[in-house]
Write a protein that holds these residues in place. Structure first.
Motif, mmCIF file in Angstrom:
data_model
loop_
_atom_site.group_PDB
_atom_site.id
_atom_site.type_symbol
_atom_site.label_atom_id
_atom_site.label_comp_id
_atom_site.label_asym_id
_atom_site.label_seq_id
_atom_site.Cartn_x
_atom_site.Cartn_y
_atom_site.Cartn_z
ATOM 1 N N ALA A 1 0.838 -1.204 0.000
ATOM 2 C CA ALA A 1 0.000 0.000 0.000
ATOM 3 C C ALA A 1 0.877 1.260 0.000
ATOM 4 N N LEU A 2 1.934 1.215 0.783
ATOM 5 C CA LEU A 2 2.823 2.377 0.888
ATOM 6 C C LEU A 2 3.480 2.675 -0.470
ATOM 7 N N GLU B 1 2.864 8.965 -9.608
ATOM 8 C CA GLU B 1 1.551 9.396 -10.111
ATOM 9 C C GLU B 1 0.561 9.672 -8.972
ATOM 10 N N ALA B 2 0.782 9.057 -7.793
ATOM 11 C CA ALA B 2 -0.109 9.331 -6.661
ATOM 12 C C ALA B 2 0.252 10.675 -6.025
ATOM 13 N N ALA C 1 -5.101 17.205 -3.033
ATOM 14 C CA ALA C 1 -4.726 16.158 -2.064
ATOM 15 C C ALA C 1 -3.205 16.122 -1.913
ATOM 16 N N ALA C 2 -2.493 16.192 -3.044
ATOM 17 C CA ALA C 2 -1.027 16.149 -2.993
ATOM 18 C C ALA C 2 -0.476 17.397 -2.316
ATOM 19 N N PHE C 3 -1.103 18.530 -2.577
ATOM 20 C CA PHE C 3 -0.660 19.800 -1.982
ATOM 21 C C PHE C 3 -0.820 19.752 -0.454
ATOM 22 N N ASP C 4 -1.985 19.292 0.001
ATOM 23 C CA ASP C 4 -2.227 19.218 1.449
ATOM 24 C C ASP C 4 -1.288 18.205 2.109
#
Ligand code: GTP
Ligand code: MG
Length: 459
Positions: A197-198, A205-206, A291-294
């Protein structure tokens, strides 16, 4: 917090002409490119002082030359290879860092201090280390027990894009009693699912950065199947874990990981430094979405809380905690035109405001700048739908010819819902196309960063 070893204290006393600059930042934020450009430009500025107009020692013509040396007991920073990648015909970047490495840059200069002038020239050593950015995310674990880390990770993986990545692991934990007697097979299954999962969360890309423990993603010199890495958070019960339980066994493994992997990394490299630069790829985070920014903000906050800026005075100096300044830098500023740089800097100031405030409270100076270690683009004017706009022109990654584009404007404040619209931030990655390296490397603001970090030591 981990204390420095007597050897470290001795080294500090012996090396009064040495500054340790901590180059910090999350993965792919630009640490290796920064280090390469920092070294190459200081090596070139003796001959071409115009390269670094804001570095006072260079501007006044007192920088004579600089030479790189290995740091004892540490693999050498691959300076020649990194420079060759940037300046070579393939217009490429250095590879991602997969192990700890470092170098000492010895700078010979003419000092303007009254007594020093009589002694002729002086040498200042600047020690720099490089490492995979992921590893910094391990530092917050030092102050967190297994139960607290487990609870936080379970909360983190219960929302946002992590939910899908961690679903199978969470389902496995649901059927698990942490108070049951420890069982090697069960622990292995939990660790395997957690690692899988990690890896999904850590995939480029995530775009997620708050991934712990870091060595699962970047083992460095550890074997990927090292027992220390077979870790997984577990559900936390209100009762104290019984000795011999699954929970107690996993907690012991977590403690061993912290003690044998994280503590030495912290103690040897981040326990003391004189100046710190925190590189932040704000543009990359904006492009990757909310989401990536936060997630990046949370990761930076977690890391900065791991550094100990709190000690002061002579005792602190002996302990090696004399951090004088912390510089925050929004990297890859060449991805946008110069008229966007003030907003880039302001946005960075907002993103790190709480941490910068905490650091200043401890008597350490902070500043924020927009930086490009290697400038790959030019500013040009172009027409878009009848409007004249400032654009950047360069060689985008994966393309064979140069292009000019309007990459969108940087908000001066925290992005609101309207900013997260699809296509609002169209930054492209640019390759170093016309960078020969013959007379240093083109940059934006690198000289200001140098002045901030080491300028006062080059008087
Ligand atoms: N255009 C531009 N791109 C940059 C600059 N600095 C870094 N980059 C880009 O960012 C990527 C990552 O830079 P690195 O210096 O390797 O990042 P790092 O922090 O060392 O990454 P890890 O080793 O994974 O921790 C590079 O491959 C480039 O694509 C810059 O000044 N200008
Ligand atoms: Mg690197």
């Amino acid at each position: 917090m981990t204390r420095p070893t007597p050897k470290a204290v001795y080294r500090r006393l012996a090396d009064r002409n040495t500054v340790r600059v901590a180059v910090t930042g999350l993965r792919r934020c630009g640490k290796t490119v920064f280090t390469t450009s920092f070294v190459h430009n200081l090596m070139s500025a003796g001959q071409w002082p115009d390269l670094l107009p804001f570095l006072k020692v260079a501007a006044r013509g007192d920088l004579i030359a600089a030479e790189a040396f290995p740091l004892p007991g540490m693999p050498a920073f691959p300076f020649d290879d990194s420079l060759a990648a940037i300046t070579g015909a393939r217009h490429d970047w250095p590879a991602a860092t997969d192990q700890l490495c470092g170098l000492r840059l010895a700078v010979r200069y003419r000092s303007r201090r009254p007594l020093a002038r009589l002694r002729g020239t002086r040498v200042l050593n600047i020690d720099l280390i490089d490492y995979p950015g992921e590893w910094l995310l391990d530092l917050p674990l030092l102050a967190k027990e297994f139960a607290a880390w487990s609870a936080e990770t379970l909360a983190l993986t219960a929302s946002g894009p992590r939910t899908a990545f961690f679903a199978e692991w969470r389902a496995f934990l649901d059927g698990l009693d942490p108070a049951a007697p420890s069982d090697a097979g069960v622990m292995k299954r939990a660790a395997t699912l957690y690692a899988a999962a990690l890896r999904k969360a850590g995939a480029p890309e995530a775009g997620l950065t708050l991934n712990q423990p870091a060595r699962i993603l970047r083992p460095g010199t550890l074997a990927p199947d090292d027992a220390l890495l077979a870790l997984s958070p577990l559900r936390v019960s209100t009762e104290a874990p019984a000795p011999g339980s699954l929970f107690a066994a996993m907690a012991a493994r977590y403690d061993a990981y912290r003690e044998r992997v994280v503590a030495p990394f912290y103690r040897d490299h981040f326990c003391y430094f004189d100046a710190q630069i925190v590189l932040v790829d704000l543009l990359g985070a904006l492009k990757a979405g909310q989401a990536a920014f936060d997630d990046m903000r949370a990761a930076i906050a977690a890391i900065l809380q791991s550094f100990d800026y709190s000690r002061s005075g002579v005792r602190a100096w002996l302990d090696g905690a004399l951090t004088e300044r912390v510089l925050f830098a929004a990297t890859k500023a060449d991805h946008v035109s110069s008229n966007q740089h003030p907003n880039l800097r302001r946005l960075l100031e907002e993103v790190v405001a709480r941490e910068a405030n905490r650091i200043r409270f401890r008597g350490v100076e902070t500043r924020a700048v927009a930086l490009s270690s290697v400038r790959c683009t030019d500013d040009v004017l172009g027409e878009v739908q009848g409007q004249t706009l400032s654009m950047v022109r360069g060689l985008p990654a994966g393309r064979s010819s140069e292009t000019a584009l309007f990459p969108g404007e940087i908000p001066a404040h925290f992005p609101g819902p309207q900013d997260w619209r699809e296509g609002r931030f169209r930054f492209l990655d640019f390759q170093p196309a016309h960078v020969s390296g013959a007379r240093g490397l083109p940059h934006i603001g690198l000289d200001e960063a140098m002045q901030e970090l080491v300028g006062t030591r080059l008087r």
